[in-house]
Design an enzyme around this catalytic site. Sequence first.
Site, PDB file in Angstrom:
ATOM      1  N   LYS A   1       9.815   5.992 -16.364  1.00  0.00           N
ATOM      2  CA  LYS A   1      11.181   6.514 -16.306  1.00  0.00           C
ATOM      3  C   LYS A   1      11.777   6.503 -14.909  1.00  0.00           C
ATOM      4  O   LYS A   1      11.100   6.770 -13.922  1.00  0.00           O
ATOM      5  CB  LYS A   1      11.224   7.958 -16.831  1.00  0.00           C
TER       6      LYS A   1
ATOM      7  N   GLU B   1      23.603  13.400 -13.662  1.00  0.00           N
ATOM      8  CA  GLU B   1      23.551  14.436 -14.709  1.00  0.00           C
ATOM      9  C   GLU B   1      23.880  15.815 -14.149  1.00  0.00           C
ATOM     10  O   GLU B   1      24.584  16.607 -14.777  1.00  0.00           O
ATOM     11  CB  GLU B   1      22.157  14.456 -15.345  1.00  0.00           C
TER      12      GLU B   1
ATOM     13  N   SER C   1       9.883  10.843 -14.230  1.00  0.00           N
ATOM     14  CA  SER C   1       9.480  11.801 -15.255  1.00  0.00           C
ATOM     15  C   SER C   1       8.067  12.261 -14.945  1.00  0.00           C
ATOM     16  O   SER C   1       7.244  11.486 -14.473  1.00  0.00           O
ATOM     17  CB  SER C   1       9.522  11.137 -16.632  1.00  0.00           C
TER      18      SER C   1
ATOM     19  N   HIS D   1      37.354   4.621 -27.081  1.00  0.00           N
ATOM     20  CA  HIS D   1      36.496   5.180 -28.157  1.00  0.00           C
ATOM     21  C   HIS D   1      35.031   4.780 -27.958  1.00  0.00           C
ATOM     22  O   HIS D   1      34.276   4.704 -28.925  1.00  0.00           O
ATOM     23  CB  HIS D   1      36.966   4.736 -29.550  1.00  0.00           C
TER      24      HIS D   1
END
Length: 468
Positions: free
Chosen positions: A292, A299, A286, A159
């Site tokens: 970043k 992804e 970024s 969970h």
Amino acid sequence: MNTTNPPARSGRFAGAPNTDAGQFTESVSFDWRLWRQDIAGSIAHARMLHRIGLLDRAERDAIAAGLEAIAGEIQAGRFPWRADLEDVHMNIEAALTARTPAGAKLHTGRSRNDQVALDMRMWLRDELAALDGELRLLQRAMVGLGQRQPSVAAPGYTHLQRAQPVYLAHHLLAYVEMVARDRQRFAQCRERLNVCPLGAGALAGSSLPLDREWIARELGFVDSRGKPRTAQNSMDAVSDRDFALEFCAGAAILAVHLSRLAEDIVIWSSAEFGYIRIDDAYTTGSSLMPQKKNPDIAELARGKSGRVIGNLMSLLVLLKGLPMTYNRDLQEDKKPLFDTADTVRATVRILAAMLDHSRFDAVRCDAAAKDPALLATDLADDLVRQGVPFREAHHAVGAAVARAEQQGVSLDRLTAADFARIHPRFGPDVLATFDLARAMRQRQSTGSTGTAQVRRQLRLWSRRLAKP
Ligand code: ARG
């Protein structure tokens, strides 16, 4: 565009097709990829025609030489693909016939319907071989990362809540098992697809004495004992695309596995977790925020799975309403099939490379793994070893967790006396249970995350994956 009437229309048709119609129906812009298999199939077909007396030796040799020359041109990027010739099959046949009059005999006893079924099966067979090698390398990358840092533990989650400590090698080995099943599925797909459709003709077979067994053997459509495997029903042979469905289904399952792995990596590389460090070469920055470092590869591995799943759906819907036998709809099978193969292969390769260039942040992982609450179940197991029924033990440990919470301390800050007050069977050495290394050693049953178990699994897999 050439406006002469293409071979499939000669005789019956008065002129060239309308340009829009030609553009709408052509497939050479994507099925040109089948050229290798198409040429290998045609050379074998010509040899078979010679064996049964339908081509003389000179014709056979002229066809083989012409096809090999065409292969050379295609390979070198010099072949003039023509959209007005519809597809890869007609392009190659027309180029052959322009080289040698014997080319006009090549299509004897053959239709593009059994030809395309043959080409696709051979193409997929080659893709499956390459994919299997790449999947093995992905498994090796996961085992390799586990072996470089075998004793790094972190919380395991259910969970997405901290549950029990696990070695991250164990976590990676879970994906090694998934990929092993993926490889089995693909091996079974290969086994079923390795049946030669050639000789089925357009749909009904042929009145010519084609030697189907010979050509099947020639093109590697054989069982484990070397016996040729030929399609036993001509109508099935030209219209069956189960093999493409099975591949796309297997690939969709694989893509889901890769997507889950990618999601774990995305979570692990967040500042909140900080469990993994991916080499700069496999991350992106970024355009706006200078600080970043993004896990874009993971992804995209997650994102691309959507298309792979969609391709399976496209193919299922494409096939579901088709009457027997061949229908031109089937030409639409190629884009989802090619896209699926390209996407999963690229994803597998890049994930393997990324894992080869990643390491766990042992300090961050250790800090998280030392959360004493992760060993609450071990406390209950202590009581069970003292003969306490598990439900009662579970209740007692729950009470200890509540007590620690009330006192605003972590579970391992309760004293042995506190524990004894909660349940008399908690012994004076109860706090030793919070020794993480000991807890990991104690997990000894097969498949558990215990120290010896995980080392053993790493050894087993690295041996298993050493040779192709
Ligand atoms: N380009 C076609 C395909 O991929 C080849 C078979 C065409 N057969 C036909 N009768 N039009 O399905």
